[in-house]
Design an enzyme around this catalytic site. Sequence first.
Site, PDB file in Angstrom:
ATOM      1  N   GLY A 132       0.781  -1.769  -0.068  1.00  0.00           N
ATOM      2  CA  GLY A 132      -0.323   0.105   0.346  1.00  0.00           C
ATOM      3  C   GLY A 132       1.285   1.017  -0.077  1.00  0.00           C
ATOM      4  CB  CYS A 133       0.396   4.540  -0.897  1.00  0.00           C
ATOM      5  SG  CYS A 133      -1.160   4.616  -0.607  1.00  0.00           S
ATOM      6  CG  PHE A 134      -0.714   6.124   3.677  1.00  0.00           C
ATOM      7  CD1 PHE A 134       0.351   7.246   4.325  1.00  0.00           C
ATOM      8  CD2 PHE A 134      -2.365   6.071   4.032  1.00  0.00           C
ATOM      9  CE1 PHE A 134      -0.132   8.504   4.598  1.00  0.00           C
ATOM     10  CE2 PHE A 134      -2.734   7.661   4.025  1.00  0.00           C
ATOM     11  CZ  PHE A 134      -1.357   9.036   4.306  1.00  0.00           C
ATOM     12  CB  ALA A 135       2.025  -0.155   3.529  1.00  0.00           C
ATOM     13  CB  ALA A 137       5.311   6.474   2.980  1.00  0.00           C
TER      14      ALA A 137
END
Length: 321
Positions: A132-135, A137
């Site tokens: 995932g994107c937040f994951a 970062a």
Amino acid sequence: MKESVGIIGANGYTGSELVRLLAFHPKVEIKFLFSRSNFGRKISDLYPDLDSICDLTLTNEVDEADILFLCLPHKESQNWLRENPVPDGTLIIDLGNDFRLDGKFGNRNFVYGLPEIYFDEIQDSKSISNPGCFATAIQLALLPLAKENVLKDVYTTGITGSTGAGQSLQATTHFTWRNDNISAYKTLNHQHVDEIIKQINRLNEEKVELHFVPWRGDFARGIFTSSIIGCDLELEKIYSLYKNFYKDSPFVKISAKPIDMKQVVNTNFCVIQIEKQGNKIAVHSAIDNLLKGASGQAIQNMNIANGWEQHLGLNLKSLAF
């Protein structure tokens, strides 16, 4: 001969970004673009920016391809694969969250596609689950400290642009709501927390607690996160740990200077900066949610799985202005 590519769910943001990037990739050619909701229309009718690089028409029929990207709503990839069996030799890269926690599906076992820690596994796999994107970062900001077993309680805030919510219209993605506005959402309960904890706890001997507050920002794309951690190590030592951890990771850059989100928008890079006051450190990270957080990372995984140079199709400059 170039490898053939099919994109399932090509009408969304991640699908259209794959089209934009793959159109210039030297090793592949796009064979078909699948969409149940927009079949019969050209992809450039939905995304005029693609008009000069792709004239394919969206279809609701599945063709054979060497590589399949699944860009479907969360929990839809499993259903699609049940309805459309794929040959074992086809490389599948799923951009949803169906296989991030449990990669088993039929005779496939999806590898978690974070190249910075699973390069060897990705290289040998035909089934890859894109993080995932937040994951992405947050993990890239924390992994070097997890390896040193210094994580315990982590407090993270992160802000994302409107494209992080997908293409479907919602009240909180409407311009009049987003403009000049910021809000928290899914406080301490974001769907990426379990994904992050699973990977962090593989490296950190002591169980880690992540307290994450995501924010909606009044911009289109990008993610900026800040994690507060108790740590007695000297700042110079911490920077040394990060540089050593990512020495073979071409898309992670460690900065001693303050970072900002525009440094990475329209690139597959993650930039990280660390600050320290007393026994607390703040680790900042920034990525483009649609590239390193989705489509760019998927192409990076495709390159690794095929034994190609990681940068192929991803030599992009950030949009500084």
